[in-house]
Design a protein around this motif. Sequence first.
Motif, PDB file in Angstrom:
ATOM      1  N   TYR A   1       0.841  -1.203   0.000  1.00 49.93           N
ATOM      2  CA  TYR A   1       0.000   0.000   0.000  1.00 49.93           C
ATOM      3  C   TYR A   1       0.881   1.260   0.000  1.00 49.93           C
ATOM      4  CZ  TYR A   1      -3.504   3.440   1.266  1.00 49.93           C
ATOM      5  OH  TYR A   1      -4.316   4.555   1.264  1.00 49.93           O
ATOM      6  N   CYS A   2       1.955   1.237   0.782  1.00 45.07           N
ATOM      7  CA  CYS A   2       2.867   2.392   0.817  1.00 45.07           C
ATOM      8  C   CYS A   2       3.488   2.624  -0.560  1.00 45.07           C
ATOM      9  CB  CYS A   2       3.940   2.164   1.871  1.00 45.07           C
ATOM     10  SG  CYS A   2       5.096   3.558   2.064  1.00 45.07           S
ATOM     11  N   LEU A   3       3.886   1.553  -1.231  1.00 45.24           N
ATOM     12  CA  LEU A   3       4.465   1.700  -2.570  1.00 45.24           C
ATOM     13  C   LEU A   3       3.467   2.292  -3.539  1.00 45.24           C
ATOM     14  CD1 LEU A   3       6.802  -0.096  -1.462  1.00 45.24           C
ATOM     15  CD2 LEU A   3       6.751  -1.319  -3.647  1.00 45.24           C
ATOM     16  N   SER A   4       2.210   1.879  -3.425  1.00 48.30           N
ATOM     17  CA  SER A   4       1.198   2.405  -4.350  1.00 48.30           C
ATOM     18  C   SER A   4       0.971   3.893  -4.148  1.00 48.30           C
ATOM     19  CB  SER A   4      -0.116   1.652  -4.167  1.00 48.30           C
ATOM     20  OG  SER A   4      -0.713   1.965  -2.907  1.00 48.30           O
ATOM     21  N   GLN A   5       1.206   4.379  -2.917  1.00 52.22           N
ATOM     22  CA  GLN A   5       0.993   5.793  -2.620  1.00 52.22           C
ATOM     23  C   GLN A   5       2.232   6.648  -2.885  1.00 52.22           C
ATOM     24  OE1 GLN A   5      -2.199   6.943  -1.520  1.00 52.22           O
ATOM     25  NE2 GLN A   5      -2.584   4.863  -2.281  1.00 52.22           N
ATOM     26  N   LYS A   6       3.396   6.074  -2.648  1.00 50.31           N
ATOM     27  CA  LYS A   6       4.625   6.870  -2.707  1.00 50.31           C
ATOM     28  C   LYS A   6       5.423   6.679  -4.005  1.00 50.31           C
ATOM     29  CE  LYS A   6       3.995   8.446   1.457  1.00 50.31           C
ATOM     30  NZ  LYS A   6       3.615   9.871   1.669  1.00 50.31           N
ATOM     31  N   CYS A   7       5.241   5.578  -4.689  1.00 46.75           N
ATOM     32  CA  CYS A   7       6.031   5.286  -5.898  1.00 46.75           C
ATOM     33  C   CYS A   7       5.148   5.342  -7.142  1.00 46.75           C
ATOM     34  CB  CYS A   7       6.705   3.918  -5.768  1.00 46.75           C
ATOM     35  SG  CYS A   7       7.811   3.756  -4.365  1.00 46.75           S
TER      36      CYS A   7
END
Length: 696
Positions: free
Chosen positions: A106-112
Amino acid sequence: MYFALLLLPLGASLASAGRGTGRPGYGFIGYGIDFNGLVCATTCRQQFLKSPLRCTDAASFKPPETTGHSMSSSSVKEPPLPDNYTATPSLVCRAASHEFLRSCAYCLSQKCWTNTADELEHWWRLYVVNNMPNDPPPVITYGAALAEVVTPPTVVANSKTLFNRTLLANETVYNGQYAAIDDSTRVEVDHSKYGLVCFLYGIAGPIAFSFLRFLPFPKRLASALNARFVYPSLLRPWRESRVTSFLAGDPPTRGQALFIFSIIGLNVVFSSVGYTTDWNRAGYIWSNPRDDILGSSGNRIGVLSFANFALMVLYSSRNNLLLWITNWQHSTYVLLHRWTARLAVFEAVLHTLILYQGWKYQNRLIRDDKLPYWIWGSVATVAAVLVVPFSVAGIRRYHYEFFLITHIILAILTFAGSYWHIIFRYSHQFGYETWLFIVFAIWAFDRVVRVLRIARNGVHRATITPIDDEYVQIDIKGLVAKGHVYIYFLNWRIWENHPFTVASSVVHMGGDASSISKHSNGGSDAKRDGGYDKVGEAIVHSVDHGPTEPGIVFYLRLLDGGTRHLRSKNEVPLMIEGSYGVMEDLSEFPTLVCIAGGVGITSCLPYLRAHAGASYLYWGSRSQALVESLSPLTQHFNVQTVVGKRLNVQDILESQYGDFAVVVSGPPSMMNDVREVVSRLAEKKRVKFVLESFTF
C-alpha cells in the motif's frame, strides 16, 4: 603484486566468513549498481521494520546478541509482547507475513506512483524481505499484496504497533527517512563519480597535453613555452640538496609539476564537496551530523585512494597504453607513478584515521577491531605506508634488490589486504572492489605483454667481455633489437631485470675493435677549443673492423648490486624483454647536439645514426678503456671526448648557432646541468630538448 592474483581465490573463499551485506553488484554505485534500489520503495520498507510481527518460527524469538554497537544502553524494560509477537522477526517470518507485505504494497502504491508496475515488481522480488542474495522470496507478489488491501489503512506504524492488520506509514518519519536515503544515495554516487573523474583525468590529461604539440603554434613561441613550462626543473634548491635528492629523487619539471598539482587539486576538491549535515539522516545510517560527515568523507577519501592506486599501477607499467598514445617518456610516467602513489597512501591513511575516529564516537571499536574487514584494512594501510620509506630515491639507487623485493611484498599486502577489506565488509554489493579489479587487470595486461615480448626473443647466451674494472661489454648474437630492452640474467635472481640501451645491432666476428691514439694536455694546462675541455680527449681513427653478423651489443657499468656477478662471468644465459622506446623525430632541426656521460652514450647513438644534418657528440667518460671499446660505433661521427673530467655543457651549448636539438643521457647531475642551460637558451632561440634516462 606478482602473487596478488593467486591470492584472490583464497580471499573469495574467506569472504564467506565475513559480514554478509547484500546482493552482488557489477560496476560502481550509480554506474551499474543501484545503491538503495527505488528510494521511495526502500523508505516504505523502513517504516515497518520496527513494528512487532506475529511469527511462529523459533529463529524470530532468539535473544538479540550484545555487540557493543549501540550508542547507549537503557535500564527501562519494554512491556512484554503478546504471544507469538516479536520485535526481531526472522526473514522467513517477514517473507510470509501478509500484514507486513500488504503494508509495504500500500505504501508503494501511494509513494512510488511515478514508477511502473514492472519496476515495482522487480524491486519487490529483490528487496522487500531484505537485500541478501539468499533471502526467502515474498510469498505473494506486489500486485497480489496490493489486491488484498480492501480498505485504506488508518493505523500508523511505530515500534509499539502490532502487525495484526495493514498499517500506514508515518508521514513525518517517511519524509525524513526518504530525505536521508535519497541523500545517502547521492553521496555514494558522488563517491563513484569523483573517483571516476580523477581516474579518467589521469588518463585523458597526458593525452590532451601531448596533443598540444599538434596545435599550430609559431615555432619560436613553442620553444619559449617549453623553456618556461616543460624543460626547467621546478626547484633548483631541491635538486642541489643531498637529503632531498636521497629521499625524493630529482624534482619534477615545471610542466610535470603542473600536472601533478592538478591531480592533487582534484583530489582535494572532490574530498571536500557534496556533503550535508541534515539531522534527518541521523538514525538511518549515522547517529548525528558529525558522524555523518566523518563517515561520508572517510568513504569518499577511500574511494579516491583506490582510484589513485589504479592510476599508480597504470603509470608504472612498461606496456602502458599511454606510452603508445602520447609522446611522454616512460621516465615521466614513473615520476607520476611515485607522486600518485604518495597521494594514494596519504588518502588511505586519512581514510583510516577518519573512520577510526567515527567508529570511536559510535563505540564500535570494541567489536569491529576484531573483525576480518578491520584487520585486513589495517594490514593494507600499514603495508602501503611502509612502501614510501622503502622506496626513497637513495634506496632505489643504491639498494635496488632490497627495494625490489620489499616493493613486491608490500604491494601484495596492500592490494590483497584492500581486496579482502572490501569483501569482508561489503562482499560484492557496492562495487568498491571494482577499483582493485582495474588494478589487477592493468597489472596482468602489462605482465602478459612482458611475457610475450620475452617469449618472442627466447633464451640466449651472452658473451661478457671485461673492458676494465668498472665496465663490461655484453654481446648477444643472432638477435636484433632497438631502443632499450630489459635483461633477465638466468644464473641468479631471475625476477630481477635491468634496463639497457642497444648500442649496436651488429656484432663484430673478429679483428681489432679500433685503432686509437690518445691526446692529453694534462691537468691544469688544458686548452679551450670551442668551449670543449681537451683533457683526456680520445681521437678515434677509422679502421676496418672485419666481418659482422646480426646481434646486439650492450655496455654496462658494474655496481655493487646484482650486476656485480658479471665480473667473474664469461658467458651467461639470459632472456630479453623488448624492444621498448620510440625516438623523437628531430629531422626538422639542422643541427643535433648529443651530450653523453659514461654508458649513456648508447642512448645517443640511435639519434646520431638517424640525423641527416650536422651532428655533434660530446662524451664525458670515467674510463679510457670504455672510449676505446666503443670506438667502432662512434668513429663515423663528429666526436669530442673527455676522460676523467666533466664536460663544460654551458660552453658547448652556448657555442651553437641557429636552431638545434639537444639529446642528453648520463648522470643526473649532468642531465640537470644541460636542462638548465637549454631552458635558458630556448627562450631566445628554437631549441629542442630530449632527455634519455632510466628511472625506477
